[in-house]
Scaffold this active site. Structure first.
Site, PDB file in Angstrom:
ATOM      1  N   ARG A 102       0.872  -1.182   0.000  1.00  0.00           N
ATOM      2  CA  ARG A 102       0.000   0.000   0.000  1.00  0.00           C
ATOM      3  C   ARG A 102       0.902   1.222   0.000  1.00  0.00           C
ATOM      4  O   ARG A 102       1.692   1.411   0.930  1.00  0.00           O
ATOM      5  CB  ARG A 102      -0.914   0.000   1.224  1.00  0.00           C
ATOM      6  CG  ARG A 102      -1.558   1.360   1.468  1.00  0.00           C
ATOM      7  CD  ARG A 102      -2.668   1.326   2.486  1.00  0.00           C
ATOM      8  NE  ARG A 102      -3.838   0.654   1.956  1.00  0.00           N
ATOM      9  CZ  ARG A 102      -5.049   0.757   2.491  1.00  0.00           C
ATOM     10  NH1 ARG A 102      -5.243   1.486   3.568  1.00  0.00           N
ATOM     11  NH2 ARG A 102      -6.063   0.112   1.963  1.00  0.00           N
ATOM     12  N   HIS A 129      -7.440   0.828  -6.369  1.00  0.00           N
ATOM     13  CA  HIS A 129      -7.603  -0.054  -5.206  1.00  0.00           C
ATOM     14  C   HIS A 129      -8.295  -1.346  -5.651  1.00  0.00           C
ATOM     15  O   HIS A 129      -9.452  -1.592  -5.333  1.00  0.00           O
ATOM     16  CB  HIS A 129      -8.434   0.678  -4.142  1.00  0.00           C
ATOM     17  CG  HIS A 129      -8.359   0.077  -2.766  1.00  0.00           C
ATOM     18  ND1 HIS A 129      -7.583  -1.032  -2.463  1.00  0.00           N
ATOM     19  CD2 HIS A 129      -8.977   0.433  -1.598  1.00  0.00           C
ATOM     20  CE1 HIS A 129      -7.738  -1.316  -1.182  1.00  0.00           C
ATOM     21  NE2 HIS A 129      -8.565  -0.455  -0.637  1.00  0.00           N
ATOM     22  N   GLN A 132     -10.125  -3.862  -3.115  1.00  0.00           N
ATOM     23  CA  GLN A 132     -11.426  -3.389  -2.635  1.00  0.00           C
ATOM     24  C   GLN A 132     -12.510  -3.676  -3.669  1.00  0.00           C
ATOM     25  O   GLN A 132     -13.596  -4.143  -3.342  1.00  0.00           O
ATOM     26  CB  GLN A 132     -11.356  -1.890  -2.349  1.00  0.00           C
ATOM     27  CG  GLN A 132     -12.669  -1.281  -1.872  1.00  0.00           C
ATOM     28  CD  GLN A 132     -13.097  -1.785  -0.507  1.00  0.00           C
ATOM     29  OE1 GLN A 132     -12.325  -1.732   0.442  1.00  0.00           O
ATOM     30  NE2 GLN A 132     -14.324  -2.281  -0.394  1.00  0.00           N
ATOM     31  N   ASP A 219     -17.190   7.509  -1.404  1.00  0.00           N
ATOM     32  CA  ASP A 219     -15.917   7.405  -0.685  1.00  0.00           C
ATOM     33  C   ASP A 219     -15.599   8.800  -0.136  1.00  0.00           C
ATOM     34  O   ASP A 219     -16.231   9.788  -0.524  1.00  0.00           O
ATOM     35  CB  ASP A 219     -14.826   6.906  -1.660  1.00  0.00           C
ATOM     36  CG  ASP A 219     -13.469   6.682  -0.996  1.00  0.00           C
ATOM     37  OD1 ASP A 219     -13.408   6.577   0.239  1.00  0.00           O
ATOM     38  OD2 ASP A 219     -12.461   6.613  -1.734  1.00  0.00           O
ATOM     39  N   ARG A 287     -13.734  -8.473   1.843  1.00  0.00           N
ATOM     40  CA  ARG A 287     -12.310  -8.215   1.592  1.00  0.00           C
ATOM     41  C   ARG A 287     -11.505  -9.474   1.929  1.00  0.00           C
ATOM     42  O   ARG A 287     -10.599  -9.856   1.187  1.00  0.00           O
ATOM     43  CB  ARG A 287     -11.806  -7.047   2.471  1.00  0.00           C
ATOM     44  CG  ARG A 287     -12.340  -5.679   2.138  1.00  0.00           C
ATOM     45  CD  ARG A 287     -11.859  -5.174   0.811  1.00  0.00           C
ATOM     46  NE  ARG A 287     -10.412  -5.118   0.709  1.00  0.00           N
ATOM     47  CZ  ARG A 287      -9.642  -4.108   1.149  1.00  0.00           C
ATOM     48  NH1 ARG A 287     -10.206  -3.045   1.702  1.00  0.00           N
ATOM     49  NH2 ARG A 287      -8.327  -4.134   1.009  1.00  0.00           N
TER      50      ARG A 287
HETATM   51  N1  NVA Z   1      -9.899   6.958  -1.286  1.00  0.00           N
HETATM   52  C1  NVA Z   1      -9.549   6.469   0.022  1.00  0.00           C
HETATM   53  C2  NVA Z   1      -9.829   5.004   0.109  1.00  0.00           C
HETATM   54  C3  NVA Z   1      -9.510   4.370   1.438  1.00  0.00           C
HETATM   55  C4  NVA Z   1      -9.751   2.895   1.445  1.00  0.00           C
HETATM   56  C5  NVA Z   1      -8.086   6.773   0.301  1.00  0.00           C
HETATM   57  O1  NVA Z   1      -7.260   6.588  -0.600  1.00  0.00           O
HETATM   58  O2  NVA Z   1      -7.777   7.222   1.397  1.00  0.00           O
HETATM   59  N1   CP Z   2     -11.177   0.009   2.516  1.00  0.00           N
HETATM   60  C1   CP Z   2      -9.905  -0.093   2.943  1.00  0.00           C
HETATM   61  O1   CP Z   2      -8.974  -0.345   2.175  1.00  0.00           O
HETATM   62  O2   CP Z   2      -9.761   0.048   4.277  1.00  0.00           O
HETATM   63  P1   CP Z   2      -8.383   0.250   5.086  1.00  0.00           P
HETATM   64  O3   CP Z   2      -7.819   1.585   4.652  1.00  0.00           O
HETATM   65  O4   CP Z   2      -8.774   0.216   6.514  1.00  0.00           O
HETATM   66  O5   CP Z   2      -7.447  -0.860   4.704  1.00  0.00           O
END
Ligand code: NVA
Ligand code: CP
Length: 300
Positions: A102, A129, A132, A219, A287
């Site tokens: 990540r 992502h 997800q 989101d 997930r």
């Molecule tokens: N768009 C958000 C998704 C988190 C799972 C981020 O990148 O913070």
């Molecule tokens: N939706 C998601 O990826 O959650 P986290 O940021 O908690 O991993």
């Protein structure tokens, strides 16, 4: 399937095959069938951003499959002190069977795959992502029985979620409508791809996008790494919210999904969130199953 770097790399058949295995693994878990598909395998998990779901679901997933996950924070890794990704990739490939990462730049994920010799899984970048969205597609199929003739509506920022959802929805044959403010559109190349490959509409009008929708998704207005833009974004995204008025124009049996974490009162109201909590937390649970399927496909 050698890696999961972005959803666009997967064919419709490969996505379906992951979803089918995810359903099977969910069934096995519910029935206490424990198969050690990944006995003795090790997954390294590099986190340059925070996480609740991704970290815990990958860690539990590896353990349930008989393998082991290593949490590698960039605060502890030499990568955080400037060791090149090319070297990190080659070193980790000598110890591990797979890497989940990540991070911010998509290029870092692609480079890890390019220079390493083991499967790489994208656990979120600024660009996309994919993990997800596999869980999201699994959830949609559970609630709607398939994807045919469904209208998918995304409300909010053209961010990593919007980019991956567009690709996932179009690949599975859903029509995709996004409502976002000017200047916050999804990736230009992906928009062009979506227009060519399916039914895609983009508007600044939330109700137009939500009209007759079967699936509504939103989101956060400010993603990880955009903390400094929070104020500006709060202004720009006013009204880009899933609320009762928006639900009133969607199909009566529409479901609402959210990748989480959610900001009640911003992108979604507390009442809509709670009315659709079953879907949203099934989605979060999925997930685990979807990622276990990816791990079995890539690491076995
Ligand atoms: N768009 C958000 C998704 C988190 C799972 C981020 O990148 O913070
Ligand atoms: N939706 C998601 O990826 O959650 P986290 O940021 O908690 O991993």
């Amino acid at each position: 399937m050698k890696h999961l770097l972005k959803l666009a790399d997967l064919t419709r058949e490969e996505i379906l095959s992951v979803l089918n295995l995810a359903d099977q693994l969910k069934y096995e878990r519910k029935n206490n069938v424990k198969k050690k598909y990944l006995e003795g395998k090790h997954l390294g998990m590099i986190f340059q951003k925070s996480s609740t779901r991704t970290r815990v679901s990958f860690e539990v997933g590896m353990s349930e499959l008989g393998g082991q996950a290593l949490f590698l924070s960039n605060r502890d890794l030499q990568i955080g002190r400037g060791e090149p990704v090319e070297d990190t990739a080659r070193v980790l490939s000598r110890y591990l069977d797979g890497i989940m990462i990540r991070t911010f730049a998509q290029k870092e994920v692609e480079d890890l795959a390019k220079y390493g010799s083991i499967p790489v899984i994208n656990g979120l970048t600024d660009y996309c992502h994919p993990c997800q969205v596999l869980a999201d597609l699994m959830t949609i199929r559970e609630y709607k029985g398939g994807f045919k003739d469904l209208k998918f509506c995304f409300v909010g920022d053209g961010n990593n979620m919007a980019n991956s959802l567009m690709v996932g929805a179009i690949k599975m044959g859903m029509s995709f409508a996004i409502a976002c403010p000017k200047g916050y559109e999804p990736d230009t190349a992906l928009v062009a791809w979506a227009k060519e490959n399916g039914s895609f509409t983009m508007t600044t009008d939330v109700k137009e996008a939500a009209k007759d929708a079967d699936v509504l998704y939103t989101d956060v207005w400010a993603s990880m790494g955009q903390e400094e833009e929070k104020r500006v974004r709060e202004e720009a995204f006013k009204g880009y919210q899933i609320n009762a008025d928006v639900m009133a124009v969607a199909k009566p049996d529409a479901i609402v999904l959210h990748c989480l974490p959610a900001h009640r009162g911003e992108e979604i109201t507390a009442d809509v969130f709670e009315a659709h909590a079953n879907e949203i937390f099934d989605e979060a649970e999925n997930r685990l199953h979807a990622q276990k399927a990816v791990l079995v496909k890539l690491l076995k």
